[in-house]
Design an enzyme around this catalytic site. Structure first.
Site, PDB file in Angstrom:
ATOM      1  N   PHE A 252       0.815  -1.221   0.000  1.00  0.00           N
ATOM      2  CA  PHE A 252       0.000   0.000   0.000  1.00  0.00           C
ATOM      3  C   PHE A 252       0.844   1.264   0.000  1.00  0.00           C
ATOM      4  O   PHE A 252       0.372   2.323   0.400  1.00  0.00           O
ATOM      5  CB  PHE A 252      -0.975   0.011   1.187  1.00  0.00           C
ATOM      6  CG  PHE A 252      -1.680  -1.295   1.407  1.00  0.00           C
ATOM      7  CD1 PHE A 252      -2.449  -1.839   0.393  1.00  0.00           C
ATOM      8  CD2 PHE A 252      -1.572  -1.983   2.594  1.00  0.00           C
ATOM      9  CE1 PHE A 252      -3.100  -3.046   0.570  1.00  0.00           C
ATOM     10  CE2 PHE A 252      -2.212  -3.195   2.786  1.00  0.00           C
ATOM     11  CZ  PHE A 252      -2.979  -3.737   1.774  1.00  0.00           C
ATOM     12  N   PRO A 646     -10.069  -9.940 -15.653  1.00  0.00           N
ATOM     13  CA  PRO A 646     -11.248  -9.359 -15.007  1.00  0.00           C
ATOM     14  C   PRO A 646     -11.418  -9.787 -13.554  1.00  0.00           C
ATOM     15  O   PRO A 646     -11.916  -9.017 -12.740  1.00  0.00           O
ATOM     16  CB  PRO A 646     -12.421  -9.830 -15.869  1.00  0.00           C
ATOM     17  CG  PRO A 646     -11.884 -10.894 -16.750  1.00  0.00           C
ATOM     18  CD  PRO A 646     -10.402 -10.691 -16.869  1.00  0.00           C
ATOM     19  N   GLU A 719      -5.732   1.762  -7.132  1.00  0.00           N
ATOM     20  CA  GLU A 719      -6.032   2.807  -6.155  1.00  0.00           C
ATOM     21  C   GLU A 719      -7.362   3.511  -6.386  1.00  0.00           C
ATOM     22  O   GLU A 719      -7.942   4.086  -5.471  1.00  0.00           O
ATOM     23  CB  GLU A 719      -4.872   3.822  -6.141  1.00  0.00           C
ATOM     24  CG  GLU A 719      -3.616   3.182  -5.566  1.00  0.00           C
ATOM     25  CD  GLU A 719      -2.337   3.953  -5.843  1.00  0.00           C
ATOM     26  OE1 GLU A 719      -1.896   4.690  -4.971  1.00  0.00           O
ATOM     27  OE2 GLU A 719      -1.769   3.790  -6.943  1.00  0.00           O
TER      28      GLU A 719
HETATM   29 MO1  MOS Z   1       1.125   3.061  -3.732  1.00  0.00          MO
HETATM   30  S1  MOS Z   1       0.677   4.451  -2.332  1.00  0.00           S
HETATM   31  O1  MOS Z   1       1.512   3.915  -5.061  1.00  0.00           O
HETATM   32  O2  MOS Z   1       2.038   1.769  -3.288  1.00  0.00           O
END
Ligand code: MOS
Length: 754
Positions: A252, A646, A719
């Site tokens: 993350f 998918p 994201e």
């Molecule tokens: Mo991410 S915050 O681009 O690993």
């Protein structure tokens, strides 16, 4: 939790001959993971392994005046106690940022404390238990200065940059004139809390030196970049540093950057001439390894009488540490999406006695779009328009070549298909008008999702061997998102093979640099490199075959050849061709190696804005007596270029939407104003959604053909799911209750007294 798989029509599994792209393959590492065969960094136990435990400061500002190193050292099994008094030396000053993506680090350079959780000692022992006890025995004594922990006592400043080197202020048009020409002005303040990445796998490292050669087992989102950084800290040639990062339990963003604890463990291994293992505890991840910084945002919007946005002024005060400058670029969320005559996005910094924030899944966009999408809802309401109608009126649609986001044409489809699937047409405009059979207040809200699609320079290698086998290699990172599966599919497609027919190697820094697994750009970046390296290998095979009079492809050089199921065939007559293996065998070559470096076509990057888009629709139910809020439905429609897999893409959207739910209703790190410490530094009290908090989810994959983004048409999906979702839920809470809550997470106390 019910996951709806039925709505997908645009990204049907395909079985196109000679390609695996488009198929919903399961993860190639899935079985290893669920059977416990996948080993994570801290699972490595080389011979002579010593165990390190980090000691973190328990004050937020001041100095360590004493530590009982003697008591700790006397404890059986203790090998060494590192403090600022015997700190390892580094070839790079930890107080100097290392461009292009460096942070200032705490490496025991002095006795000062700049935030709670800062490393102040490292204890190394024969066992984890001994090291833990040694750490406890240190009993540090502090001289404590008052901690600056919030907006009241933080120090404001004008930043040089926001995010990773972005300008702190961006504008177009004449803002004053646009406000002066506005019929209605809507202005409000919004705030977002500090959040911590909380990857399942802690930051860990097993560091082993062999002379000047360093081998690191660690979860790492940026292998090549990290090798270069470690090489500089330890003054060894970059090729001497090897990082193995085969499996990551989440990243993350927090595993894309260096941190003090891991470097201290590496230094300890060098000094002690033994491999050293360090794994942070959950609580220790709230400090030295980054977080999403707090923001206080103001949005002022000018509107014409017919509901058009004329001016947007988005300001963010973004918190950072007292000693470094990563600022959440929250106001920039207003730049790409809505058309206004004039726009200004600007940032101020606020210095607090906290660990330095860093990139965390959708850095800037998550916090910024949370505020923006609520503000848009408020603007729609001020104009008496339905929120969808208002967004359709104001989003910036344009044609290729106009310099405006081409892909926003796909956004209209996201709006329409999401609204259709959700049943948005039935929504009464007024708040607090819907109830369910149990008397719960029901509200419907929406938000727009948008996220850029950057690409990083990446490299890959494809080896076609005379026995017909194919090896593709790139140092890619799979932190759970399924990158390896999708990358192998892209590689297979370029070669005209199925994904299971190729051997795919990744996850170690000795392979070609696959760039950063971040910014939602990994699949596009490493995928393009793999695709190009495959094409390079095929070109070399074609060169051999078309010049060989004994080949059925002889003379086909001008006509061209295609890869089909392990064969090269003539473009004009696919029945004429031969196997890769036969081409090489006859040429007495054991293999051909295709290599490629890739990045985005710079001309396209200048001409076209490049974004993924989406629209998220949320239903919440609120107990009018207890104020309890539940998200009961989430529908997102997303367009992000070509869908390679998918199943994995949908998982990323689900994950993002759940994260958005978390942002809207659950997640916040709470700082004790007296000590500057995070009070809820554990997964019991740092709330994230559990299954009961996650509603029925639907992610609609809107097909999008973007010929400019890159040659494989791939954008990012990692994201974007957070953006849009946060605002959609907050707006649904307003629609259910009539209460406009402008801070996150929204809690019972914001709703009580309805
Ligand atoms: Mo991410 S915050 O681009 O690993």
């Amino acid at each position: 939790m019910s996951l709806d798989h039925s709505s997908d029509t645009s990204a049907r599994p395909t079985t196109r001959y000679g390609s695996n792209s488009g198929q919903p393959l399961t993860r190639r590492d899935g079985i290893l993971k669920v059977t416990g065969q996948a080993t994570y960094a801290a699972d490595n136990h080389p011979a002579q392994l010593a165990y390190a435990v980090m000691v973190g400061a328990t004050i937020a500002r001041g100095r360590v005046t004493a530590m009982d190193v003697e008591a700790a050292s006397r404890h059986p099994g203790i090998i060494e106690v590192f403090t600022p008094d015997n700190a390892p030396a580094f070839a790079h000053d930890p107080d100097e940022k290392m461009p292009p993506f460096g942070f200032r680090l705490e490496l025991l350079q002095n006795h000062s404390v700049r935030y709670a959780g800062q490393p102040i000692a490292l204890v190394v022992a024969e066992t984890l238990e001994a090291a833990t006890e040694g750490a406890r025995l240190l009993q540090p004594v502090y001289e404590t200065d008052e901690a600056r922990t919030g907006r009241d006592n933080g120090v404001q400043f004008d930043p040089q940059a926001v995010g990773v080197g972005g300008p702190p202020s961006t504008s177009h048009g004449d803002l004053d004139a646009a406000f002066a020409a506005s019929e209605t002005i809507v202005e409000a303040e919004y705030s977002t809390p500090a959040q911590y990445h909380n990857a399942m796998e802690p930051h860990a490292v097993v560091a082993e030196w062999n002379g000047d050669h360093l081998t690191l087992d660690m979860p790492n989102q940026a292998l090549a970049m990290s090798c270069a950084s470690y090489a500089r800290y330890f003054d060894v040639p970059v090729e001497n540093v090897v990082i193995r990062s085969p499996f990551l339990g989440g990243g993350f963003g927090s595993k894309a950057i260096l941190n003090g604890p891991q470097i201290l463990a590496i230094a300890a291994a060098r000094k002690l001439k033994r491999p050293v293992r360090l794994a942070l505890t959950r609580a220790q991840m709230y400090g030295p390894v980054g977080h999403r910084g707090q923001t206080w945002q103001t949005l002022r919007m000018g509107l014409s009488s017919d509901g058009r946005l004329k001016a947007i002024h988005h300001r963010s005060i973004s918190a950072t540490s007292s000693f470094d400058d990563f600022l959440e670029p929250a106001a920039n969320a207003s730049l790409p999406l809505y058309a206004a005559d004039a726009l200004l996005a600007e940032h101020k910094g606020l210095r607090l006695d906290i660990g330095t924030p860093g990139p965390m899944r959708a850095p800037g966009e998550a916090s910024g779009s949370a505020a923006l999408e609520v503000a848009i809802d408020e603007a729609a309401e001020a104009c008496g328009l339905d929120p969808l109608e208002f967004r359709l009126l104001n989003y910036a649609e344009s044609e290729p070549g106009s310099g405006r986001p081409f892909s926003s044409k796909a956004l209209r489809e996201c709006y329409e298909r999401g609204a259709e699937a959700f049943g948005w047409k039935q929504r009464p405009r007024a708040a607090r008008t819907m109830r369910d059979d149990n008397g719960l207040l029901v509200g419907w809200g929406m938000g727009t999702a948008v996220f850029p699609c950057p690409m990083f320079p990446a490299q890959a290698r494809t080896t076609v061997r005379a026995d017909g086998s194919v090896l593709v290699e790139t140092g890619g990172v799979d932190m759970g998102q399924g990158a390896w599966t999708a990358l192998a599919q892209i590689a297979a497609e370029a070669l005209g093979l199925e994904a299971h027919e190729i051997e795919f190697r990744s996850g170690v820094s000795t392979l070609p640099d696959a760039g950063v697994a971040g910014g939602s750009g990994h699949t596009a970046s490493a995928g393009l490199a793999l695709s190009n390296s495959g094409l390079d290998a095929l070109a070399k095979l074609a060169e051999i075959a078309t010049n060989d009079p004994d080949s059925p492809l002889f003379g086909a050089g001008n006509i061209g050849v295609l890869p089909r199921g392990g064969r090269l065939v003539r473009r004009d007559d696919e029945s004429r061709g031969e196997r890769f293996a036969d081409i090489l065998t006859r040429a007495k070559q054991s293999e051909v190696i295709g290599e490629a470096k890739s990045m985005r076509e710079p001309g396209n990057a200048e001409k076209f804005a490049m974004y993924s888009h989406g629209a998220v629709f949320a239903e919440v139910k609120v107990d009018p007596d207890l104020g309890q809020i539940r998200t009961t439905r989430l529908v997102g429609a997303f367009a992000a270029g070509r869908v390679i897999n998918p199943r994995l893409v949908r998982s990323q959207y689900y994950g993002g939407m759940i994260w958005g739910t978390s942002f809207a209703l659950h997640e916040a790190a709470l700082i004790d104003q007296r000590t500057g410490r995070v009070m809820n530094a554990d997964l019991a009290e740092y709330h994230v959604p559990v299954n009961a908090d996650v509603p029925s989810l639907e992610a609609i994959l809107v097909a999008e053909d973007d010929p400019y983004v890159n040659a494989i048409g791939v954008k990012g999906v990692g994201e974007i799911g957070i953006t849009g979702t946060v605002g959609a839920i907050a707006n649904a809470v307003w629609h259910a209750t009539g209460r406009r809550v402008r801070h996150f997470p929204i809690h019972i106390e914001d709703i009580l007294g309805l």
